[in-house]
Design an enzyme around this catalytic site. Structure first.
Site, PDB file in Angstrom:
ATOM      1  CE  LYS A  56      -2.606   0.587   3.796  1.00 30.90           C
ATOM      2  NZ  LYS A  56      -3.807   0.594   4.665  1.00 30.90           N
ATOM      3  CD  GLU A 165     -12.855  -4.148   5.185  1.00 32.24           C
ATOM      4  OE1 GLU A 165     -11.776  -4.557   4.725  1.00 32.24           O
ATOM      5  OE2 GLU A 165     -13.205  -2.956   5.124  1.00 32.24           O
ATOM      6  CD  GLU A 216     -10.106  -6.913   6.754  1.00 34.51           C
ATOM      7  OE1 GLU A 216     -10.206  -5.776   6.259  1.00 34.51           O
ATOM      8  OE2 GLU A 216     -10.825  -7.852   6.390  1.00 34.51           O
TER       9      GLU A 216
END
Length: 261
Positions: A56, A165, A216
């Site tokens: 990222k 998610e 996460e």
């Protein structure tokens, strides 16, 4: 409008444009489209560390994280570190990623690759498959129950693993269905960007054991993982913690060594 709404709005325009430029038939003819995928869910079930390491460059909450690294080095470093899988951000506008990053990662390692993207159309899953992904992410906050069902079943027909998610109880309850492999709890509040591991702890009891539980966001220490493991978590997505260093692979190696001590 929160940041997720903004991203989703832009994503709809972007996907329409991509669809007009590259037809589905072209994606299906790509060399990687027919490759045998590797299951991230299986890797996580059989791992002591459960680390999914991310590539990222930047994010809306942190702006620039690291623009100096190339994907090839990061992917090789993560593989050498012994992570379970690699997450590759492919959103350009907000995260500085691209599908080419996915392609480069695929050429550089044998890890299961997660296309980390804001999926709002089946076309994006065909792209994921064509560019070498093994796993797709579905975000409950931007999808209806019917869309989650449609997209997850479509992903399974392509032999892609599905990580769904959620951020809260409401999202979790609308999402549980057999076509998912992994349920991820994002510890970041999308309205405030605050992070709390309590979110993962609170939701853990409501996730059936058929699914691999993944935590996460905000996991930056070995202690955090050890705190979450008793709650049944087998997967831990770590992005900024490795990416903000000069050598993410070496950071991941140190982290996993500490974890396994």
């Amino acid at each position: 409008m929160n940041i997720l709404d903004k991203i989703t709005l832009d994503k709809r325009k972007e996907v329409e444009l991509r669809k007009s430029l590259i037809p589905v038939s072209q994606l299906e003819q790509s060399v990687l489209f027919g490759r045998q995928t590797v299951s991230l869910a299986n890797n996580l079930r059989n791992s002591k560390s459960g680390i999914i390491a991310e590539h990222k460059r930047r994010s809306p909450s942190k702006s620039v994280i690291n623009n100096n690294l190339n994907v090839q080095d990061v992917a090789k470093g993560y593989q050498d570190a012994g992570v379970c899988g690699m997450s590759v951000l492919t959103d350009g506008k907000y995260f500085g990623g691209s599908l080419d990053d996915l392609l480069t990662a695929r050429a550089s390692c044998n890890l299961p690759l997660l296309r980390k993207e804001f999926i709002i159309d089946e076309y994006q899953m065909l792209e994921a498959k064509a560019y070498g992904a093994d796993v797709i992410l579905l975000i409950a906050a931007i999808l209806s129950r019917d869309e989650i069902k449609q997209f997850s079943e479509f992903a399974k027909s392509l032999n892609l693993d599905v990580l769904l998610e959620v951020h809260n109880e409401e999202e979790l309850h609308k999402s549980i269905m057999p076509s998912l492999d992994m349920l991820g709890v994002n510890n970041r509040n999308l309205k405030t960007f605050e992070v709390s591991l309590e979110t993962s702890k609170l939701l853990s009891t409501q996730i059936p054991n058929d699914f691999v539980k993944v935590s996460e966001s905000g996991i930056s220490s070995v202690e955090a993982i050890k705190e979450l493991q008793p709650f049944g978590y087998q997967g831990f997505l770590i992005g900024e913690n490795f990416m903000k260093t000069d050598n993410p692979g070496a950071s991941a190696t140190d982290f996993i060594n500490q974890l396994n001590q």
